[in-house]
Every structure is written in C-alpha cells, then in structure tokens.
Write an enzyme that holds these catalytic residues in place. Sequence first.
Site, PDB file in Angstrom:
ATOM      1  N   ASN A 100      17.157  21.263 -18.091  1.00 30.59           N
ATOM      2  CA  ASN A 100      18.359  21.898 -17.560  1.00 30.59           C
ATOM      3  C   ASN A 100      18.951  21.019 -16.472  1.00 30.59           C
ATOM      4  O   ASN A 100      18.240  20.244 -15.836  1.00 30.59           O
ATOM      5  CB  ASN A 100      18.004  23.272 -16.965  1.00 30.59           C
ATOM      6  CG  ASN A 100      19.221  23.995 -16.404  1.00 30.59           C
ATOM      7  OD1 ASN A 100      20.258  24.083 -17.068  1.00 30.59           O
ATOM      8  ND2 ASN A 100      19.106  24.479 -15.176  1.00 30.59           N
ATOM      9  N   HIS A 102      21.181  21.278 -12.926  1.00 26.68           N
ATOM     10  CA  HIS A 102      21.609  22.240 -11.911  1.00 26.68           C
ATOM     11  C   HIS A 102      22.484  21.509 -10.894  1.00 26.68           C
ATOM     12  O   HIS A 102      22.103  20.409 -10.438  1.00 26.68           O
ATOM     13  CB  HIS A 102      20.372  22.841 -11.229  1.00 26.68           C
ATOM     14  CG  HIS A 102      20.699  23.839 -10.181  1.00 26.68           C
ATOM     15  ND1 HIS A 102      21.120  25.116 -10.480  1.00 26.68           N
ATOM     16  CD2 HIS A 102      20.697  23.736  -8.837  1.00 26.68           C
ATOM     17  CE1 HIS A 102      21.361  25.760  -9.340  1.00 26.68           C
ATOM     18  NE2 HIS A 102      21.109  24.959  -8.333  1.00 26.68           N
TER      19      HIS A 102
HETATM   20  C1  GRF Z   1      27.682  22.409 -14.373  1.00 22.25           C
HETATM   21  O1  GRF Z   1      28.048  22.525 -13.035  1.00 22.25           O
HETATM   22  C2  GRF Z   1      26.197  22.470 -14.492  1.00 22.25           C
HETATM   23  O2  GRF Z   1      25.532  21.900 -13.404  1.00 22.25           O
HETATM   24  C3  GRF Z   1      25.943  23.943 -14.508  1.00 22.25           C
HETATM   25  O3  GRF Z   1      27.037  24.538 -15.174  1.00 22.25           O
HETATM   26  C4  GRF Z   1      28.110  23.625 -15.158  1.00 22.25           C
HETATM   27  C5  GRF Z   1      28.372  23.251 -16.583  1.00 22.25           C
HETATM   28  O4  GRF Z   1      29.599  22.689 -16.676  1.00 22.25           O
HETATM   29  N1  GRF Z   1      24.700  24.201 -15.176  1.00 22.25           N
HETATM   30  P1  GRF Z   1      30.085  22.321 -18.176  1.00 22.25           P
HETATM   31  O5  GRF Z   1      30.098  23.621 -18.971  1.00 22.25           O
HETATM   32  O6  GRF Z   1      29.086  21.327 -18.727  1.00 22.25           O
HETATM   33  O7  GRF Z   1      31.456  21.743 -17.994  1.00 22.25           O
END
Ligand code: GRF
Length: 186
Positions: A100, A102
């Site tokens: 994942n 974050h």
């Molecule tokens: C990103 O900020 C990621 O860190 C978090 O959700 C957001 C995803 O953005 N898990 P995207 O959907 O990939 O544009």
Amino acid sequence: KRVVIFASGSGSNAQRLMEYFQNHPQIRVVALFSNNPMAYALQRAENFNLPAHVFNREQFRDGTVLQEVKAYQPDLIVLAGFLWLVPVPFIQAFPQKIINIHPGLLPKYGGKGMHGQHVHQAVLDNKETETGITIHYVNEFYDQGATIYQELCPVQENDTAEILANRVLQLEHEHFPRIVEKILIG
Ligand code: GRF
C-alpha cells in the site's frame, strides 16, 4: 511478473503504474479492482484495455473478490488509493504480497480515516516541518504493515492541505512504480 491493482478513487497512481509497466519485459499489470463504481481509476483501466472489476463490501468479505484475484495469479497486489481494510483471508492468501502507499510518514498520521486531505491537514495542524510517503506491506490492521520505503518532502510556510497533497502525490508518482519493480525483480 503479474500485478493486480486495487483503487478506490481517481487512480493517478494506477495510471502511473500502467504507464510504467506498459512495455516492461518482465512485469505486467493484469487487472484493476475497485470498490467504487464511480472511480475514475476504472476509466483509466479501460483506456489501457485492462480488465477491471467493481465489487461491493459483501463480495469483498465473502471471498468472491479473492477468487477473482487468485484467477489472475498475481505476484503482487498493489493498493493504489484503496480505502478499505483488506480482509484477513486475503492477507493469508497473499502473504507479503500486498503493498500500500500512504501519503504520510507512518506510523504517524495513519489508521482508519487518515487518508488524503485528512493526513495533510493533520500535518499542517501539528506544524510539522516535513511529511512524505510510506510504501508498506499490508496486514490486517490499517497502515501497520512493515515499511518498505519512505521518501520525505518539506512542509512550507504557506502550504495548504491541497498544495501539500499535490507535492506528496508527485512523490508517489515518482517512486511507486520503481519500488514495485524493485520488489518484484530486485
Ligand atoms: C494518494 O494520496 C494515496 O497516497 C492514497 O490515496 C491517494 C490515491 O490517489 N492512498 P490516486 O487515486 O492514485 O490518484
């Protein structure tokens, strides 16, 4: 090597992964799964002729999605902006094979509900001087798996949550595909 992506929202990270591995000799993104029928990530998958699956909470919990994912025989499952907790049977079916990203420096600013703008606002409220991204293995608790990679970025004087979100998102796009590649083929 086969990668399955999970996304809940815009899918800009999914986009970067699909672009990065489009003509890769050893790594292929084989499917995208989303819990949100409105996720723009689904449109992005269609643009890449990538099989896409939409599912609901029941299907995520009752093993339906797990069976569909197993059929792709993934070497890595990448959560790219996926907001649901992964059920234990998933973790057990793919040990150390789910990661994942974050938008913060775990273990700070992690856990249920701490995603997107909430993280950046908390960073600003706490007057942090730096933030960044964390790529980690997924276990049965939100944002608590082993850290794989972190990258820092500064918090600046007049930053708003939106400015910070964009700066962090750029970091994600810059590093996520390369870390996936490193995990899969060293
Ligand atoms: C990103 O900020 C990621 O860190 C978090 O959700 C957001 C995803 O953005 N898990 P995207 O959907 O990939 O544009």
